[in-house]
Design a protein around this motif. Structure first.
Motif, PDB file in Angstrom:
ATOM      1  N   THR A 170      27.390  41.695  41.009  1.00 13.22           N
ATOM      2  CA  THR A 170      27.441  43.082  39.685  1.00 13.22           C
ATOM      3  C   THR A 170      28.747  43.608  39.961  1.00 13.22           C
ATOM      4  N   CYS A 171      29.732  43.552  38.808  1.00 15.52           N
ATOM      5  CA  CYS A 171      31.020  44.150  38.925  1.00 15.52           C
ATOM      6  C   CYS A 171      30.913  45.554  38.073  1.00 15.52           C
ATOM      7  N   GLU A 172      31.023  46.670  38.795  1.00 14.24           N
ATOM      8  CA  GLU A 172      31.192  47.801  38.091  1.00 14.24           C
ATOM      9  C   GLU A 172      32.403  48.209  37.350  1.00 14.24           C
ATOM     10  N   PRO A 173      32.623  49.239  36.495  1.00 21.94           N
ATOM     11  CA  PRO A 173      33.627  49.391  35.569  1.00 21.94           C
ATOM     12  C   PRO A 173      35.201  49.603  36.382  1.00 21.94           C
ATOM     13  N   SER A 174      36.262  49.051  36.105  1.00 19.54           N
ATOM     14  CA  SER A 174      37.207  48.893  36.545  1.00 19.54           C
ATOM     15  C   SER A 174      37.315  48.251  37.943  1.00 19.54           C
ATOM     16  N   SER A 175      36.501  47.796  38.623  1.00 19.38           N
ATOM     17  CA  SER A 175      36.224  46.906  39.698  1.00 19.38           C
ATOM     18  C   SER A 175      37.082  46.037  39.940  1.00 19.38           C
ATOM     19  N   LEU A 176      37.483  45.083  39.007  1.00 21.37           N
ATOM     20  CA  LEU A 176      38.408  44.020  38.829  1.00 21.37           C
ATOM     21  C   LEU A 176      39.972  44.192  38.679  1.00 21.37           C
ATOM     22  N   SER A 177      40.070  45.691  38.413  1.00 24.07           N
ATOM     23  CA  SER A 177      41.397  46.122  38.141  1.00 24.07           C
ATOM     24  C   SER A 177      42.449  45.840  39.180  1.00 24.07           C
ATOM     25  N   LYS A 178      43.633  45.176  38.831  1.00 24.25           N
ATOM     26  CA  LYS A 178      44.769  45.183  39.794  1.00 24.25           C
ATOM     27  C   LYS A 178      44.469  44.351  41.018  1.00 24.25           C
ATOM     28  N   ARG A 179      43.267  43.376  41.049  1.00 23.86           N
ATOM     29  CA  ARG A 179      42.917  42.607  42.041  1.00 23.86           C
ATOM     30  C   ARG A 179      43.790  41.552  42.227  1.00 23.86           C
ATOM     31  N   ILE A 180      44.204  40.874  43.285  1.00 23.79           N
ATOM     32  CA  ILE A 180      45.130  39.738  43.361  1.00 23.79           C
ATOM     33  C   ILE A 180      44.039  38.466  43.426  1.00 23.79           C
ATOM     34  N   ALA A 181      44.361  37.159  43.105  1.00 26.37           N
ATOM     35  CA  ALA A 181      43.704  36.115  42.986  1.00 26.37           C
ATOM     36  C   ALA A 181      42.750  35.682  43.962  1.00 26.37           C
ATOM     37  N   ASP A 182      43.203  36.000  45.496  1.00 33.60           N
ATOM     38  CA  ASP A 182      42.356  35.617  46.457  1.00 33.60           C
ATOM     39  C   ASP A 182      41.266  36.601  46.746  1.00 33.60           C
ATOM     40  N   ILE A 183      41.395  37.986  46.086  1.00 29.58           N
ATOM     41  CA  ILE A 183      40.285  38.725  46.334  1.00 29.58           C
ATOM     42  C   ILE A 183      39.260  38.193  45.214  1.00 29.58           C
ATOM     43  N   LEU A 184      39.686  37.947  43.900  1.00 31.88           N
ATOM     44  CA  LEU A 184      38.606  37.614  42.925  1.00 31.88           C
ATOM     45  C   LEU A 184      38.116  36.259  43.480  1.00 31.88           C
TER      46      LEU A 184
END
Length: 434
Positions: A170-184
């Motif tokens: 479950t990804c909450e609002p803005s939680s994927l903002s400005k994440r690098i590829a490794d984190i994703l």
């Protein structure tokens, strides 16, 4: 007599908990007859017993039956499934077998803001405990302001430990903002089966152009890694392009359920026909081409169970309504206005509304929250004095499907007295709520 295997697990767990509560009440008393006690009472067998060779009550020890039950993994697991986090922390300190079960439940659904927040009982074992995670709630709970007032996550690129058993994200609002590829890549793992994406998941309110790291797309990484998804929910403003969405659907061979939030009218493609369960669309007066596509595609989505239509300066016509009557699996249908003041209207005739409701036998909610012309017409026929005497209500509550149809048919036949007797007041808007 029923064998334990035939008793539902929930009842067995509740019985176990009740026995433990009874034992706890007697903890400081126990049985004075020692472990050789012959009392056959089921609860009594779970009490703490005084050793035969010790007079001190403080030396009470568990009965043999209690020791045996405490070592049965299935029972300890069922008990742990009914406990909250605080209780789980407590039982984790009882013994090794209870620790193993409690930790498994503590780490089943942790929250993560770049690090796992379900506190490891031993921090050095966080990677071991991360393997127990099945449902991860990914969020960004802390922000800082830069010199220009933009808000950014404090630590958007904290390392996430390996999650080999993760099946639900479950990804909450803005939680994927400005994440690098490794984190994703660390959260979009191949084992995922269910994915819930929140509204504006990669969108900074004040700076949308920098919502994601340059060249990084959470959707592209997810599509590449998560080939076994069976369910995906995408919130509003995901900024997914139709071409990449179609490529994702081509490769998602296990996908059985898709739910789309507002702002995804362009994603209503033919590949969604058997799997789209829910959608929210926006109809406005400045994009006739998109409006046409929406009303062309929606009737094709025969698996739909939830539809919400938001109108901006656009009337909802009887033709629009009748197009949707083929959605026989629909459970929730809602039409709302985006304007708080002078908004759109529903121009459908009462006959068309009745025809649509009859064609949707599974409806739980049928809610048109915009002014309806046929209601105004009925009121106009009876004059202003009659209108003044009526208490108009927006929602006649708790109507069953047949009762609502009877009400509509009464209006069709101009039997206003019967219609009013159904709900006491003539509804200004239509609402069915079972």
């Amino acid at each position: 007599m029923h064998t334990p295997a035939k008793i539902p697990k929930l009842l067995r767990a509740n019985a176990m908990i009740e026995c433990m509560k009874a034992m706890e009440k007697q903890r400081n008393v126990g049985c004075q007859q020692g472990r050789s006690c012959m009392n056959q009472n089921e609860v009594h067998h779970l009490l703490w017993h005084q050793p035969d060779d010790v007079d001190d009550v403080i030396a009470l020890v568990p009965s043999p039956l209690l020791e045996k039950i405490g070592g049965i993994t299935e029972l300890t697991s069922m008990v742990c499934s009914h406990l909250n986090d605080r209780e789980l922390y407590s039982v984790a300190q009882v013994c090794h077998s209870w620790y193993k079960q409690a930790v498994r439940y503590l780490w089943h659904t942790p929250t993560c803001d770049g690090r796992l927040l379900a506190s490891s009982l031993v921090d050095s074992r966080i990677n071991v405990h991360a393997a127990l995670v099945r449902h991860l709630k990914f969020t960004t709970s802390m922000y800082r302001d830069d010199a220009w007032g933009w808000k950014y996550p404090t630590s958007p690129n904290r390392k996430v430990p390996p999650l080999p058993g993760l099946t639900h994200l479950t990804c909450e609002p803005s939680s994927l903002s400005k994440r690098i590829a490794d984190i994703l890549a660390s959260i979009f793992v191949p084992t995922l089966k269910r994915l819930d994406i929140g509204d504006g998941v990669a969108y900074e309110n004040n700076n949308p152009d920098e919502a994601q790291s340059p060249g990084v797309s959470w959707f592209r990484i997810m599509s590449s890694n998560c080939k076994r998804l069976t369910s995906i929910t995408i919130g509003a403003n995901s900024r997914i392009r139709s071409a990449e969405f179609e490529r994702f659907l081509e490769s998602a061979t296990y996908l059985k359920s898709v739910k789309l939030g507002p702002g995804h009218e362009h994603l209503l493609i033919d590949r969604l026909v058997p799997i789209l369960k829910s959608t929210e669309v926006h109809i406005n007066d400045w994009d006739a081409r998109m409006n046409s596509k929406v009303f062309e595609q929606l009737p094709k989505m025969r698996a739909l169970e939830f539809v919400k239509i938001t109108l901006t300066n656009h009337c909802f016509t009887g033709k629009d309504l009748l197009r949707l009557k083929v959605l026989s699996h629909l459970k929730h249908f809602e039409v709302v206005s985006a304007s708080m003041l002078y908004g759109p209207r529903c121009t459908a005739a009462v006959e068309e509304v009745a025809e649509c409701v009859e064609a949707m036998p599974d409806l739980d909610v049928f809610d048109i929250q915009v002014p309806c012309d046929f209601v105004d017409e009925v009121a106009e026929l009876h004059g202003e004095d009659w209108v003044d005497d009526q208490s108009f209500t927006f929602f006649p509550a708790n109507a069953c499907h047949q009762q609502y149809l009877d009400y509509l048919h009464s209006l069709i036949q101009d039997k206003l007295d019967i219609a009013l007797a159904t709900f006491e007041h003539l509804p200004f808007c239509l609402h069915l709520d079972v």
